[in-house]
Design a protein around this motif. Sequence first.
Motif, PDB file in Angstrom:
ATOM      1  N   PHE A 222     102.673 -27.597  50.508  1.00 39.65           N
ATOM      2  CA  PHE A 222     101.807 -28.770  50.681  1.00 39.65           C
ATOM      3  C   PHE A 222     102.408 -29.783  51.655  1.00 39.65           C
ATOM      4  O   PHE A 222     101.681 -30.311  52.519  1.00 39.65           O
ATOM      5  CB  PHE A 222     101.546 -29.443  49.328  1.00 39.65           C
ATOM      6  N   PRO A 223     103.717 -30.089  51.578  1.00 38.01           N
ATOM      7  CA  PRO A 223     104.270 -31.062  52.528  1.00 38.01           C
ATOM      8  C   PRO A 223     104.242 -30.580  53.978  1.00 38.01           C
ATOM      9  O   PRO A 223     104.384 -31.395  54.890  1.00 38.01           O
ATOM     10  CB  PRO A 223     105.721 -31.251  52.044  1.00 38.01           C
ATOM     11  N   ASN A 224     104.070 -29.268  54.181  1.00 38.19           N
ATOM     12  CA  ASN A 224     104.029 -28.717  55.542  1.00 38.19           C
ATOM     13  C   ASN A 224     102.619 -28.434  56.012  1.00 38.19           C
ATOM     14  O   ASN A 224     102.409 -27.667  56.954  1.00 38.19           O
ATOM     15  CB  ASN A 224     104.858 -27.436  55.614  1.00 38.19           C
ATOM     16  N   GLY A 225     101.644 -29.046  55.369  1.00 40.35           N
ATOM     17  CA  GLY A 225     100.269 -28.982  55.852  1.00 40.35           C
ATOM     18  C   GLY A 225      99.360 -27.981  55.185  1.00 40.35           C
ATOM     19  O   GLY A 225      98.168 -27.937  55.494  1.00 40.35           O
ATOM     20  N   HIS A 226      99.875 -27.165  54.273  1.00 36.05           N
ATOM     21  CA  HIS A 226      99.017 -26.197  53.580  1.00 36.05           C
ATOM     22  C   HIS A 226      98.134 -26.903  52.562  1.00 36.05           C
ATOM     23  O   HIS A 226      98.573 -27.806  51.851  1.00 36.05           O
ATOM     24  CB  HIS A 226      99.874 -25.156  52.880  1.00 36.05           C
ATOM     25  N   VAL A 227      96.874 -26.479  52.493  1.00 34.06           N
ATOM     26  CA  VAL A 227      95.948 -26.964  51.470  1.00 34.06           C
ATOM     27  C   VAL A 227      95.323 -25.748  50.792  1.00 34.06           C
ATOM     28  O   VAL A 227      95.201 -24.670  51.401  1.00 34.06           O
ATOM     29  CB  VAL A 227      94.839 -27.869  52.056  1.00 34.06           C
ATOM     30  N   PRO A 228      94.935 -25.873  49.521  1.00 38.91           N
ATOM     31  CA  PRO A 228      94.346 -24.723  48.832  1.00 38.91           C
ATOM     32  C   PRO A 228      93.070 -24.241  49.511  1.00 38.91           C
ATOM     33  O   PRO A 228      92.296 -25.031  50.060  1.00 38.91           O
ATOM     34  CB  PRO A 228      94.047 -25.261  47.427  1.00 38.91           C
ATOM     35  N   VAL A 229      92.862 -22.939  49.477  1.00 40.78           N
ATOM     36  CA  VAL A 229      91.598 -22.368  49.940  1.00 40.78           C
ATOM     37  C   VAL A 229      90.497 -22.811  48.985  1.00 40.78           C
ATOM     38  O   VAL A 229      90.719 -22.970  47.780  1.00 40.78           O
ATOM     39  CB  VAL A 229      91.715 -20.827  49.971  1.00 40.78           C
ATOM     40  N   THR A 230      89.311 -23.011  49.492  1.00 37.71           N
ATOM     41  CA  THR A 230      88.186 -23.439  48.659  1.00 37.71           C
ATOM     42  C   THR A 230      87.343 -22.236  48.244  1.00 37.71           C
ATOM     43  O   THR A 230      87.407 -21.163  48.858  1.00 37.71           O
ATOM     44  CB  THR A 230      87.295 -24.433  49.410  1.00 37.71           C
ATOM     45  N   THR A 231      86.526 -22.428  47.220  1.00 42.52           N
ATOM     46  CA  THR A 231      85.627 -21.344  46.804  1.00 42.52           C
ATOM     47  C   THR A 231      84.630 -21.020  47.914  1.00 42.52           C
ATOM     48  O   THR A 231      84.254 -19.852  48.086  1.00 42.52           O
ATOM     49  CB  THR A 231      84.889 -21.711  45.511  1.00 42.52           C
ATOM     50  N   ALA A 232      84.211 -22.026  48.681  1.00 43.31           N
ATOM     51  CA  ALA A 232      83.296 -21.761  49.800  1.00 43.31           C
ATOM     52  C   ALA A 232      83.962 -20.880  50.851  1.00 43.31           C
ATOM     53  O   ALA A 232      83.317 -19.989  51.435  1.00 43.31           O
ATOM     54  CB  ALA A 232      82.841 -23.084  50.420  1.00 43.31           C
ATOM     55  N   GLN A 233      85.233 -21.099  51.104  1.00 42.97           N
ATOM     56  CA  GLN A 233      85.942 -20.245  52.060  1.00 42.97           C
ATOM     57  C   GLN A 233      86.141 -18.845  51.502  1.00 42.97           C
ATOM     58  O   GLN A 233      86.019 -17.853  52.239  1.00 42.97           O
ATOM     59  CB  GLN A 233      87.291 -20.887  52.403  1.00 42.97           C
ATOM     60  N   ILE A 234      86.414 -18.719  50.225  1.00 43.65           N
ATOM     61  CA  ILE A 234      86.525 -17.399  49.602  1.00 43.65           C
ATOM     62  C   ILE A 234      85.232 -16.625  49.753  1.00 43.65           C
ATOM     63  O   ILE A 234      85.243 -15.405  50.009  1.00 43.65           O
ATOM     64  CB  ILE A 234      86.920 -17.546  48.120  1.00 43.65           C
ATOM     65  N   ASP A 235      84.107 -17.301  49.643  1.00 42.42           N
ATOM     66  CA  ASP A 235      82.808 -16.637  49.808  1.00 42.42           C
ATOM     67  C   ASP A 235      82.636 -16.044  51.203  1.00 42.42           C
ATOM     68  O   ASP A 235      81.807 -15.140  51.398  1.00 42.42           O
ATOM     69  CB  ASP A 235      81.673 -17.632  49.538  1.00 42.42           C
TER      70      ASP A 235
END
Length: 369
Positions: free
Chosen positions: A178-191
């Motif tokens: 997270f401190p290096n710019g990663h954000v969780p994938v969203t359910t919309a992106q999984i779709d």
Amino acid sequence: MNVCRLLFRSAVPATLAMAFSGAAVGLTLEDYTNPSPACFNRATQPHLTVADTHIHFRPFGGESVSYHDMLKLMADNGVVFGGVMGIGQRLPWDARPGCDSYQDCRDLPANPTIKNDFVNAANFAEFKSPGRQLVFSMTFPDLARPAEIPALIALYDKEYPGLFKLMGEANVVKQALFPNGHVPVTTAQIDQWADFMKILRERNIPLALHSDLGNDTGEPTKYRLLLEHVLRTYPDNKIIWLHLGMSSQQVAMDPLNHILLLQGMLDRFPNLYLDISWGVLEQNYFSKYRQGYVDFINRNSSRIITGSDYVAYKNKQPAYNYADELKTSSAMNAYLNNDAFRNIALGQTYLTLLGMNATYNAPQICPSR
């Protein structure tokens, strides 16, 4: 006796002291290919993992342990099968000196890239892997940008046709980044994964996902629904959930709740597999709640694989020591029943999962006298 105490009481096998003493009595590829009356004797042979399905031959940044040295480390420690991952993210090429890991430079992004995979493949194409069987994994996917993935798979096909048998470690959610710019994938992106998941499904390529379950700040299952959405949306794809969903941000989850959650997911999703690599599991869960996890792993060993999760940082030796990390991640092997030991430590589940069991099969375990 209290149910929880019964579930987690320690079980120490009589051969444990022998398991990690003396020189390894090594298996070879021939032991996996030649029909033979020989068997693996757990009373005299080490309990170190022979099929290390999770090795990062390349680091996030800085200088890597050389390819030749990695093969020697495997050989010296009796590892016959290696699951070769790059690392799917790479720090900028011109990062300041000392930026070898994302933890060294929290102000810099760790972005997905194909670089590490191609270095691994080029080394193998030039030098091969005498005496070892390496399985190469595509670690490049940016799961938040799924539209790019099919074209990059095609590039891998063009340059190294047939070499890559697995995809991942790919990040659904990795709190450490997270401190290096990663954000969780969203359910919309999984779709939107359908196109590349179809390719993986048609080729019988499993997808290995780093998907943190939660954290120790009052949210133990905060991200559970993300992985469940993957499993519901793509039920015919083989998914490997890495590290049992645990992380350095979650070292104190209630073990009974963890085991019940894992069992429920295995029961509901027949193409889900679990990975028990990484010393974090041994240090924070297995060593403290041994019997509960032993019973769970024994019950589900045809759906579980293991590995060291070693990262080949040359500039971080000896702290990142392959022998030590393999020993730590192998500690659980000593407590498993024979079926689970063969499936996990000797790699039968991994070989079957990847369809390699037409050529390779783990030796049987010698009957106890």
